[in-house]
Design a protein around this motif. Sequence first.
Motif, short mmCIF file in Angstrom:
data_model
loop_
_atom_site.label_atom_id
_atom_site.label_comp_id
_atom_site.label_asym_id
_atom_site.label_seq_id
_atom_site.Cartn_x
_atom_site.Cartn_y
_atom_site.Cartn_z
N VAL A 1 -39.93 -94.51 44.64
CA VAL A 1 -40.59 -94.11 43.19
C VAL A 1 -40.86 -95.44 42.75
CG1 VAL A 1 -38.96 -93.70 40.82
CG2 VAL A 1 -38.09 -91.99 43.07
N GLY A 2 -40.49 -95.80 42.90
CA GLY A 2 -41.01 -97.39 42.50
C GLY A 2 -42.63 -97.44 42.84
N ASN A 3 -42.77 -96.94 43.65
CA ASN A 3 -44.59 -97.11 44.25
C ASN A 3 -44.88 -96.21 43.31
OD1 ASN A 3 -44.13 -99.63 46.30
ND2 ASN A 3 -43.44 -98.85 47.74
N TYR A 4 -44.86 -94.65 43.61
CA TYR A 4 -45.04 -93.23 43.20
C TYR A 4 -45.38 -93.44 41.90
CZ TYR A 4 -45.84 -88.66 42.27
OH TYR A 4 -45.78 -86.84 42.06
N GLY A 5 -44.57 -94.12 40.82
CA GLY A 5 -44.44 -94.51 39.07
C GLY A 5 -45.73 -95.42 39.14
N TYR A 6 -46.15 -96.65 40.09
CA TYR A 6 -47.21 -98.28 40.13
C TYR A 6 -48.56 -97.10 40.30
CZ TYR A 6 -49.69 -101.20 41.01
OH TYR A 6 -51.10 -102.43 41.73
N ASN A 7 -48.26 -96.63 41.54
CA ASN A 7 -49.81 -95.49 41.67
C ASN A 7 -50.27 -94.68 40.13
OD1 ASN A 7 -49.93 -96.89 43.72
ND2 ASN A 7 -49.29 -96.09 44.85
N LEU A 8 -49.34 -93.96 39.99
CA LEU A 8 -49.14 -92.90 39.04
C LEU A 8 -50.07 -93.67 37.87
CD1 LEU A 8 -49.42 -90.13 39.02
CD2 LEU A 8 -47.43 -89.84 38.08
N THR A 9 -48.91 -94.08 37.60
CA THR A 9 -48.91 -94.89 36.32
C THR A 9 -50.93 -96.17 36.37
OG1 THR A 9 -47.49 -95.61 35.94
CG2 THR A 9 -48.50 -96.67 35.29
N GLY A 10 -51.40 -96.18 37.68
CA GLY A 10 -52.42 -96.90 37.60
C GLY A 10 -53.72 -95.92 37.10
N ALA A 11 -53.01 -94.96 37.97
CA ALA A 11 -54.72 -93.32 37.78
C ALA A 11 -54.09 -92.80 36.52
CB ALA A 11 -54.26 -92.10 38.94
N ASP A 12 -53.63 -92.82 35.23
CA ASP A 12 -53.47 -92.59 34.79
C ASP A 12 -54.08 -93.14 33.37
OD1 ASP A 12 -52.51 -91.19 32.11
OD2 ASP A 12 -50.79 -92.56 31.83
N SER A 13 -54.15 -94.97 33.78
CA SER A 13 -54.29 -96.11 32.23
C SER A 13 -56.31 -95.52 32.69
CB SER A 13 -54.30 -97.37 33.54
OG SER A 13 -54.88 -98.17 32.95
N ARG A 14 -56.58 -95.40 34.63
CA ARG A 14 -57.91 -94.83 34.63
C ARG A 14 -58.76 -94.05 33.98
NH1 ARG A 14 -56.88 -96.46 39.04
NH2 ARG A 14 -56.02 -94.76 40.62
N ILE A 15 -57.52 -92.78 33.62
CA ILE A 15 -58.20 -91.73 32.49
C ILE A 15 -57.82 -92.45 31.02
CG2 ILE A 15 -57.10 -89.72 31.58
CD1 ILE A 15 -56.23 -88.99 34.44
N SER A 16 -56.87 -92.36 30.44
CA SER A 16 -56.03 -92.63 28.95
C SER A 16 -56.91 -93.42 28.89
CB SER A 16 -54.67 -92.46 28.98
OG SER A 16 -54.01 -93.22 29.48
N ASP A 17 -56.85 -95.15 29.48
CA ASP A 17 -56.83 -96.81 28.51
C ASP A 17 -57.73 -96.94 28.10
OD1 ASP A 17 -54.00 -97.14 28.21
OD2 ASP A 17 -54.17 -98.19 30.56
N ALA A 18 -58.42 -97.61 27.54
CA ALA A 18 -59.84 -97.63 26.90
C ALA A 18 -60.06 -98.96 27.88
CB ALA A 18 -59.73 -98.16 25.39
N ASP A 19 -61.25 -99.01 27.92
CA ASP A 19 -62.48 -100.17 28.41
C ASP A 19 -62.87 -101.35 27.54
OD1 ASP A 19 -64.59 -102.07 29.31
OD2 ASP A 19 -64.97 -101.05 30.68
#
Length: 496
Positions: A434-452
């Motif tokens: 679950v931790g690994n899943y959440g880590y990877n999903l957070t990274g994917a969401d970051s690429r969508i929603s976080d600003a450069d």
Amino acid sequence: MIINHNINALTAYNKSNAAGKAKSSAMEKLSSGLRINSAADDAAGSAIDQKMKAQIRGLEQASRNIQDGVSLVQTAEAGLGSIQNPNLLRMRELIIQALNGTLNQDDRMKIQNELESVKSSINDIANNTEFNKIKVLTVPIQDTEDTTQPTPSTKLDIVFMVDNSGSMAGNINTVKSGIEGFVAGLNGVADTKVAIVNLCARNPYNIKDFESNPIQIANNLNGLSAAQVTAPYEIIQNAIPGGTIGSDLSYRQDSKKIFIIFTDTNNESSISTETDAKNAVEGSNISIGLDSDDIQTYVFGMGGSFPDDAFNEIADYTGGKIYHPSSSTDISDKLKNDLTLDIKNSIPSSTPTQQQDEMSTLELQVGANSKQQFKVQLFDARTINLGIDDVTVNTIEEGKNSLEKVDKAIQTVSAERGKFGSYQNALEHVYNNVGNYGYNLTGADSRISDADMAKEVMEMTKSSIIQQSAEAMLKQSDEMQKSVINLMSKWQGSAQ
């Protein structure tokens, strides 16, 4: 050169506004650190982002759930460890001591006393090992509802519907003789009131309102008018609350309604078959006026040839039944005994009773979605379940049998401890996943929603420079208009 429209100023103004908006957008992203601050920034990306965030937060909660599950499993395993060592090992040690032929009976009795203390200690551990008030080593005790013991606060509104025809005269007298015992039997468990309705149609209807005094209820039976036209289904339909008859009866709002019909016929309303009755029930207020939980109908079919098929539809729908009294005495007995018991058993009750269930199987939510559960089967560690509740050493033979039982109990507890250990290992693996899943999903969401941030700084700098340049050009466009005035001044001077 034109003066009505300053196109250069308009161009500079529009460019300044556009640069200002771009600068404002970049500042918003720099302030929040997010590329998507509203759905307008990226409609599709916003939908994906929110879906991912829901998954991420669900996984974070699942991680906490798993940790709670691990703590529960550890609690259960620790309790079993305390039962096994020192208690079961001490019990085995005492039995081996008692098997020694050098001891007399008095010595064995002292050993037996300590064995009883060890049993008590095992049961105490099993009964008191809890996690968040969940017993993990003994059968849970739950409060249930006892449907056979009604509470005195229950209100019963009972309507006696009597076919007051000539053939029923003797039966009505028998009913009067059984009324007192009927009401007395119900008054002990419920607040009972009885109304009387003539099952024969009259205009106005012949009714006697609710009464709790058995003597007055019996007198009300005497007050019924003679029969004219029997119409049982129409009377039943109109007697429920809100019906033509029911509106004149003082039904209590929170009472259970019970109809008790006394008749020797059911075919004087153009209804004589089960199909006819079914159509009448489905097409009348009998079925839609009250839920079957609120009303019950019992029918006393008088006479050996009473055709009960039609009334069966109503009795079955409302959970009642049809009685066939064989004699005048039987009418009174069925009224006071059988019917009273049936009504008692139909009254809901909230009297709490203690009931022991089987050992629980806990379902731990270990994922962000439904059906992602991990099951933990708890274990009853009381002496009765371990098979050592009757361990004795009064004789050598009993001691040998007891030793076998204790050895088996030790094996059982060891197996259960191993099971809980495997639960813990499995949950830890699930936790890591679950931790690994959440880590990877957070990274994917970051690429969508976080600003450069670097890109947005450049965008803001560029927009700021463009805005300043546009403002400077706006000023220059004003100067260009002034040149027209200079031209006009020179023209006037030459004309003079």
